[in-house]
Write an enzyme that holds these catalytic residues in place. Structure first.
Site, PDB file in Angstrom:
ATOM      1  CB  CYS A  96      -0.960  -0.028   1.282  1.00 51.21           C
ATOM      2  SG  CYS A  96      -2.162   1.262   1.415  1.00 51.21           S
ATOM      3  CG  ASP A  98      -0.754   3.480   5.609  1.00 54.18           C
ATOM      4  OD1 ASP A  98       0.300   3.971   6.067  1.00 54.18           O
ATOM      5  OD2 ASP A  98      -2.126   3.546   5.954  1.00 54.18           O
ATOM      6  CB  CYS A 159      -5.894  -1.047   4.640  1.00 48.45           C
ATOM      7  SG  CYS A 159      -5.877  -0.422   2.962  1.00 48.45           S
TER       8      CYS A 159
END
Length: 262
Positions: A96, A98, A159
């Site tokens: 991800c 992130d 997430c």
């Protein structure tokens, strides 16, 4: 290179001024013009590394590179000399975007160990030569040119992309790109709602974070060159889940023949 980049940005900003000048208020127009002036001035001084005292972010980048150069690059010259000639990573990793889940940090990959693709919710779409070609090109290069041994899709806790998927359809807020992108994970959402629809939302979210990884692993097999490598035994598809709340990591793999669970 920096000079050419600045020129491109300046030309883009000038086009904005020409196209929407009537719609911009004076304050915004003034800021755009100031930015153009700064970039034009920087073209002649891009070789200097001095930053204004207030530009702490630029200083953070310089400090970060200085740490890398001093503690990693300079101490491993021979390794980086070999890497300069060619890369031979064993892994292609999809993770991800992130900021909390950098695979090089979480899995302690050294330079040259992992070819990495990052996107919202670490998703891999099905094979399509007309859509999502940026993902397809990463997979194709890793499998065909680099001949990686493994493809790992690494999901993670809390997430935001999966949370958005679970909340769709949501009329209170819309996104130009995110909503369409996370729909890649709709099969995972459907399975979670069918099998665990009575669980609290937080538990459903965790299940979907993991199920979405499995969904993307299945999507990988729609790429002919991936499917061929898996069948031939030269490529292993792996799933992983990083729980940054508790500091845990679990993994599993897709097998073409009976294998022991990990």
């Amino acid at each position: 290179m920096a000079e050419h980049s600045a020129e491109v940005v300046v030309e883009g900003l000038k086009k904005i001024l020409l196209n929407v000048q009537e719609e911009l208020d004076e304050k915004v127009q003034s800021k755009v013009e100031k930015l153009i002036a700064e970039l034009q001035g920087r073209e002649h001084h891009h070789h200097h590394r001095h930053h204004p005292p207030c530009d702490h972010d630029a200083q953070r980048l310089d400090d970060g590179f200085h740490f890398f150069k001093t503690n990693i690059f300079d101490k491993n010259r021979e390794c980086f000399k070999k890497l300069a000639e060619a890369q031979h990573p064993k892994f292609l990793v999809f993770s991800c975007s992130d900021s909390r889940v950098s695979p090089s940090v979480v899995l302690n990959f050294k330079p040259g160990e992992a070819f990495v693709g990052r996107n919202i919710a670490n998703m891999v779409p099905q094979f399509d030569q007309l859509r999502h070609t940026e993902i397809g090109s990463v997979i194709e290069y890793a499998v065909k040119s680099l001949q990686v041994d493994n493809i790992l899709i690494m999901g993670h806790s809390r997430c935001g992309g999966i949370k958005r998927l679970m909340s769709l359809p949501d009329q209170t807020q819309t996104y130009d790109f995110i909503d369409e992108w996370v729909k890649i994970g709709l099969p995972a959402k459907k399975k979670v709602l069918e099998e665990a629809g009575d669980l609290p939302p937080e538990q459903q979210l965790t299940l979907c974070e993991k199920e979405s990884v499995k969904n993307s692993m299945g999507n990988l097999l729609t790429y002919p060159f991936v499917r061929s490598a898996v069948v031939n035994g030269t490529l292993t598809l792996r799933g992983g889940y990083y729980d940054f709340v508790n500091g845990d990591f679990e993994q599993w793999k897709m097998c073409t023949k009976p294998c022991h669970p990990q």
